[in-house]
Scaffold this motif. Structure first.
Motif, PDB file in Angstrom:
ATOM      1  N   PHE A 352       0.705  -1.319  -0.028  1.00  0.00           N
ATOM      2  CA  PHE A 352       0.050   0.004  -0.215  1.00  0.00           C
ATOM      3  C   PHE A 352       0.740   1.356  -0.053  1.00  0.00           C
ATOM      4  O   PHE A 352       0.423   2.432  -0.263  1.00  0.00           O
ATOM      5  CB  PHE A 352      -1.042   0.227   0.977  1.00  0.00           C
ATOM      6  CG  PHE A 352      -0.529   0.455   2.439  1.00  0.00           C
ATOM      7  CD1 PHE A 352       0.347  -0.651   3.023  1.00  0.00           C
ATOM      8  CD2 PHE A 352      -0.339   1.535   2.944  1.00  0.00           C
ATOM      9  CE1 PHE A 352       0.864  -0.338   4.553  1.00  0.00           C
ATOM     10  CE2 PHE A 352       0.092   1.969   4.335  1.00  0.00           C
ATOM     11  CZ  PHE A 352       0.909   0.927   5.046  1.00  0.00           C
ATOM     12  N   ASP A 353       2.108   1.215   0.358  1.00  0.00           N
ATOM     13  CA  ASP A 353       3.006   2.304   0.688  1.00  0.00           C
ATOM     14  C   ASP A 353       3.842   2.561  -0.562  1.00  0.00           C
ATOM     15  O   ASP A 353       4.665   3.402  -0.668  1.00  0.00           O
ATOM     16  CB  ASP A 353       3.850   2.320   1.764  1.00  0.00           C
ATOM     17  CG  ASP A 353       4.638   0.875   1.889  1.00  0.00           C
ATOM     18  OD1 ASP A 353       4.306  -0.020   0.892  1.00  0.00           O
ATOM     19  OD2 ASP A 353       5.240   0.726   2.761  1.00  0.00           O
ATOM     20  N   GLU A 354       3.307   1.813  -1.728  1.00  0.00           N
ATOM     21  CA  GLU A 354       4.397   1.976  -3.062  1.00  0.00           C
ATOM     22  C   GLU A 354       4.208   3.294  -3.662  1.00  0.00           C
ATOM     23  O   GLU A 354       5.133   3.647  -4.691  1.00  0.00           O
ATOM     24  CB  GLU A 354       4.424   0.571  -3.782  1.00  0.00           C
ATOM     25  CG  GLU A 354       5.181  -0.593  -3.126  1.00  0.00           C
ATOM     26  CD  GLU A 354       5.394  -1.848  -4.144  1.00  0.00           C
ATOM     27  OE1 GLU A 354       5.842  -1.700  -5.029  1.00  0.00           O
ATOM     28  OE2 GLU A 354       4.787  -2.846  -3.683  1.00  0.00           O
ATOM     29  N   ALA A 355       3.020   3.893  -3.454  1.00  0.00           N
ATOM     30  CA  ALA A 355       2.981   5.136  -4.164  1.00  0.00           C
ATOM     31  C   ALA A 355       4.022   6.362  -3.572  1.00  0.00           C
ATOM     32  O   ALA A 355       4.302   7.215  -4.061  1.00  0.00           O
ATOM     33  CB  ALA A 355       1.711   5.927  -4.276  1.00  0.00           C
ATOM     34  N   TYR A 356       4.775   5.846  -2.258  1.00  0.00           N
ATOM     35  CA  TYR A 356       5.632   6.679  -1.779  1.00  0.00           C
ATOM     36  C   TYR A 356       7.296   6.065  -1.847  1.00  0.00           C
ATOM     37  O   TYR A 356       7.929   6.827  -1.854  1.00  0.00           O
ATOM     38  CB  TYR A 356       5.263   6.752  -0.360  1.00  0.00           C
ATOM     39  CG  TYR A 356       4.028   7.471   0.019  1.00  0.00           C
ATOM     40  CD1 TYR A 356       4.066   8.735   0.602  1.00  0.00           C
ATOM     41  CD2 TYR A 356       2.806   6.997   0.077  1.00  0.00           C
ATOM     42  CE1 TYR A 356       3.120   9.425   0.749  1.00  0.00           C
ATOM     43  CE2 TYR A 356       1.928   7.856   0.150  1.00  0.00           C
ATOM     44  CZ  TYR A 356       1.791   8.953   0.649  1.00  0.00           C
ATOM     45  OH  TYR A 356       0.606   9.688   0.979  1.00  0.00           O
ATOM     46  N   THR A 357       7.154   4.770  -1.676  1.00  0.00           N
ATOM     47  CA  THR A 357       8.452   4.339  -1.445  1.00  0.00           C
ATOM     48  C   THR A 357       8.451   2.853  -1.538  1.00  0.00           C
ATOM     49  O   THR A 357       7.480   2.293  -1.934  1.00  0.00           O
ATOM     50  CB  THR A 357       8.826   4.813  -0.192  1.00  0.00           C
ATOM     51  OG1 THR A 357      10.157   3.957   0.281  1.00  0.00           O
ATOM     52  CG2 THR A 357       8.193   4.423   1.171  1.00  0.00           C
ATOM     53  N   ILE A 358       9.746   2.341  -1.574  1.00  0.00           N
ATOM     54  CA  ILE A 358       9.549   0.568  -1.571  1.00  0.00           C
ATOM     55  C   ILE A 358       9.066   0.257  -0.294  1.00  0.00           C
ATOM     56  O   ILE A 358       9.384   1.106   0.660  1.00  0.00           O
ATOM     57  CB  ILE A 358      11.046  -0.238  -2.056  1.00  0.00           C
ATOM     58  CG1 ILE A 358      12.169   0.319  -0.764  1.00  0.00           C
ATOM     59  CG2 ILE A 358      11.670   0.689  -3.278  1.00  0.00           C
ATOM     60  CD1 ILE A 358      13.314  -0.791  -1.376  1.00  0.00           C
ATOM     61  N   PRO A 359       8.448  -1.068  -0.190  1.00  0.00           N
ATOM     62  CA  PRO A 359       7.609  -1.341   0.924  1.00  0.00           C
ATOM     63  C   PRO A 359       8.634  -1.576   2.352  1.00  0.00           C
ATOM     64  O   PRO A 359       9.767  -2.002   2.169  1.00  0.00           O
ATOM     65  CB  PRO A 359       7.157  -2.877   0.625  1.00  0.00           C
ATOM     66  CG  PRO A 359       7.363  -2.602  -0.820  1.00  0.00           C
ATOM     67  CD  PRO A 359       8.331  -1.861  -1.381  1.00  0.00           C
TER      68      PRO A 359
END
Lengths: 548, 131
Positions: A352-359
């Protein structure tokens, strides 16, 4: 990012539904739709495990075996990646899906000026066999297969995988690796290409030929509709372009005197799950069927198992939003449901956080649990191809098949995939589509919860806090990689390195297969940058065609 | 409109990352908004970007960065622009940029930051603010 167009009347009822592939959906389907489409059970579906495999590759599908989960993993140094690999395996993951950093993907060593700031950032940094020895330490390479997400220098990584296995005492017959190795799709989307088109295709051909002869359990190419879709292609184009790319590789290998029957069974695919649920399900079912039909009718493949469209259906990155990132957890679950309903053999899910950074480890584990829930808790293993016979799904699957064939014919009309990519025709086409989708999304024509519909008031306040724990890049990774590299250059046998690189140069310059030379280079601890450097000098680099 | 039509923007992909969908669609959007847009193509070194910017006499360099390396890349480019006397060119940055990094980029001298999810309208407004 758009999903489907919904045209409503003045009272808000849906009047028309149009999928991205261009298919219009009716409000109600019945037996007459199947009749009109000429649907025949034997011809269009067949029993699960029987040609044309629309329903499933195996008679019992998930009854006999749940899907394989392969979360994309790798960052930092080989030590860090090794730890993460072990964590994923301890948590039940049964295959690895290895991420490499950009310098490695682009054939540069950690100490190259262009590698600055990128070492270990989006995947693990690999300079030589030494690093593979660390990364795969303690991993049972005879039981755990590894996908290697690398393309332009896939031949090098495949050779290194063989070398590390041999170093650990496994034979090359025991290991199973699936390098991504689909260079043509890199030229459409994702962009990690180095060499000109014809040399890129030749290297893919070399690796297929080598796998046929030397690596019985490895799958030399994973054809990626995935990134083509992410770049703006419709679901029908995603499949059509991947198949046309596959044909380009098949042609190259056939020219070497190898029969399609002897190698197409080793191809695997990587397709995207993001989009309208029904359209994805129909896409996967139609793709399995079309691939089998194409191999049988156009390439004379007869062995049933070699007609299988095996692959990973997963990811879904384009569907994730930066806004209200927790929504991506649910979104991913629905995407995965589509994959499960279409009998995906292997899967992986964007976190879910991949729009920000690698998980982070937490978000990667959450994705894995989402996938496991479908198999162990929700009921997706109960029966094979549960949607078969649905008036809607079967009609849609037939329509999708038609659309895919249309898109393939268009590519063929323009001279085939190699020509379309060399001229930039395909790239321009899907960039324009991506632009149109994005405009539709921004205008609200395509709905996205939390973004343009049901968005929380005050969402204007843009912050990462609370929602996402950011995976931190560590500058020390580069320092460590460079120190290791310096030590390697000091301690390795220079003569062996020089000799093996010279042999590689000779093979690259004529039509000899480069793979045996690469394995020797790896054993001699030649670096990725040195081996790719030989290719750069011999092949030159690709000039990207104009974008406008 | 007349002056706006003359504004030239170089959309550039620095470094090794090949994810160019964002760069390309922003280039198309800015072109439709009336700017003259040049797209650098992939795998550009910062030297190449500076060279193109000077040759094409652009008013803005728009970097597209997805790999997470936006802080070191921007810092280095700004230093190089100063060194070459090109610091009258505005620098904007877009891509996978955590919101917490926006103040850091602005402090360095980046004029506008457009993280993933920024609408074309906001990007155009941001560009207009520069002139």
């Amino acid at each position: 990012m758009g999903v489907a167009k919904y045209i409503k009347d003045e009272r808000g009822s849906i009047k028309e539904v149009i999928y991205q592939s261009g298919i219009k959906v009716k409000p109600v389907y019945g037996p007459q739709d199947l009749e009109k489409a000429g649907f025949k059970y034997e011809k269009d579906l067949g029993a699960p495990g029987e040609y044309p495999f629309t329903r499933s590759l195996h008679p019992q599908s998930y009854r006999s075996r749940a899907w394989t989960t392969r979360q994309y993993t790798g960052f930092g140094t080989p030590e860090e990646t090794n730890e993460r690999f072990k964590l994923m395996i301890a948590n039940g993951q049964n295959g690895l899906n290895v991420a490499f950093d950009l310098p490695t993907q682009m054939g540069y060593d950690s100490d190259h000026p262009l590698s600055q700031g990128e070492v270990g950032r989006v995947g693990m940094a690999i300079d030589s066999l030494k690093d593979f020895e660390t990364a795969f330490a303690g991993i049972p390479l005879d039981r755990i297969g590894s996908g290697l997400t690398i393309n332009a220098v896939a031949t090098i990584m495949m050779a290194m995988y063989q070398a590390v296995a041999e170093k650990f005492g496994y034979s090359k017959n025991q290991i199973s690796t699936t390098p991504q190795n689909d260079i043509l799709k890199e030229m459409i989307g994702r962009g990690a290409w180095i060499f000109p088109v014809e040399h890129g295709v030749r290297l893919v051909g070399d690796s297929i030929e080598y796998a046929v002869k030397e690596l019985p359990k490895s799958n030399p190419v994973s054809l990626c509709g995935y990134h083509i879709r992410e770049s703006g292609a419709t679901p029908a184009q995603e499949i059509a372009y991947a198949f046309e790319i596959a044909k380009a590789y098949i042609d190259n290998v056939v020219q070497r005197g190898i029969k399609p029957e002897d190698f197409v069974g080793r191809f695997s695919f990587n397709f995207n799950v993001y989009g309208n649920l029904w359209e994805q399900i129909a896409k996967f079912r139609a793709a399995r069927k079309l691939w089998a039909k194409m191999l049988k009718n156009e390439y004379g493949v007869t062995d049933k198992k070699k007609l299988f469209l095996r692959g990973l259906f997963g990811g879904g990155g384009s569907g994730l939003t930066k806004e209200q990132p927790e929504n991506n957890i649910m979104r991913g679950a629905y995407y995965a449901l589509g994959a499960a309903l279409s009998g995906a053999q292997t899967t992986a899910l964007c976190s879910f956080d991949e729009a920000y950074t690698i998980p982070t480890p937490r978000s990667a584990l959450l994705s894995l649990r989402t996938l496991e829930m479908l198999m162990d808790e929700v009921g997706l293993r109960d029966t094979v191809d549960p949607l078969a016979g649905s008036y809607f799904i079967e009609t849609l699957t037939l329509e999708m098949e038609e659309k895919i064939i249309e898109e393939m014919k268009e590519v063929q009309k323009m001279g085939g995939m190699v020509d379309c990519i060399s001229s930039g025709l395909i790239q321009r086409k899907i960039s324009k589509q991506a632009y149109e989708f994005e405009k539709g999304l921004q205008s609200g024509e395509y709905k996205k919860v939390g973004l343009n519909t049901h968005a929380t008031d005050g969402q204007a306040e843009k912050t990462d806090a609370g929602a996402v724990e950011l995976h931190e890049y560590n500058e020390e990774w580069a320092t460590k990689s460079k120190a290791n590299l310096k030590e390697l250059r000091r301690t390795r046998n220079d003569r062996d390195v020089k000799d093996s690189l010279k042999a590689l140069e000779k093979a690259a310059g004529c039509s000899d297969n480069v793979m045996p030379c690469l394995v020797k280079c790896c054993h001699a601890y030649a670096t990725v940058g040195e081996m790719a450097g030989v290719f750069r000098d011999t092949f030159g680099e690709w000039n990207e065609p104009d974008f406008y | 409109m007349e002056t706006k039509n003359k504004i030239r923007i170089l959309i550039a992909k620095p470094g090794l990352d090949g994810h160019d969908k964002g760069a390309k669609i922003v280039a198309l959007a800015l072109r439709d908004a009336g700017y003259e847009v040049i797209y650098s193509g992939l795998h550009q070194t910062l030297e190449q970007i500076i060279q193109t910017a000077a040759q094409e006499s652009v008013d803005v360099i728009g970097l597209s960065i997805m790999s997470g390396a936006h802080l070191p890349i921007s810092e280095k480019l700004i230093a190089m622009m100063k060194e070459k006397g090109l610091d009258d060119i505005f620098l904007t940055v877009g891509g996978v940029i955590p919101y917490q990094d926006i103040p850091k980029l602005k402090e360095m001298g980046v004029s506008e930051v457009f993280p993933g999810g920024t609408s074309f309208e906001e990007i155009t407004k941001g560009m207009n603010r520069l002139f």
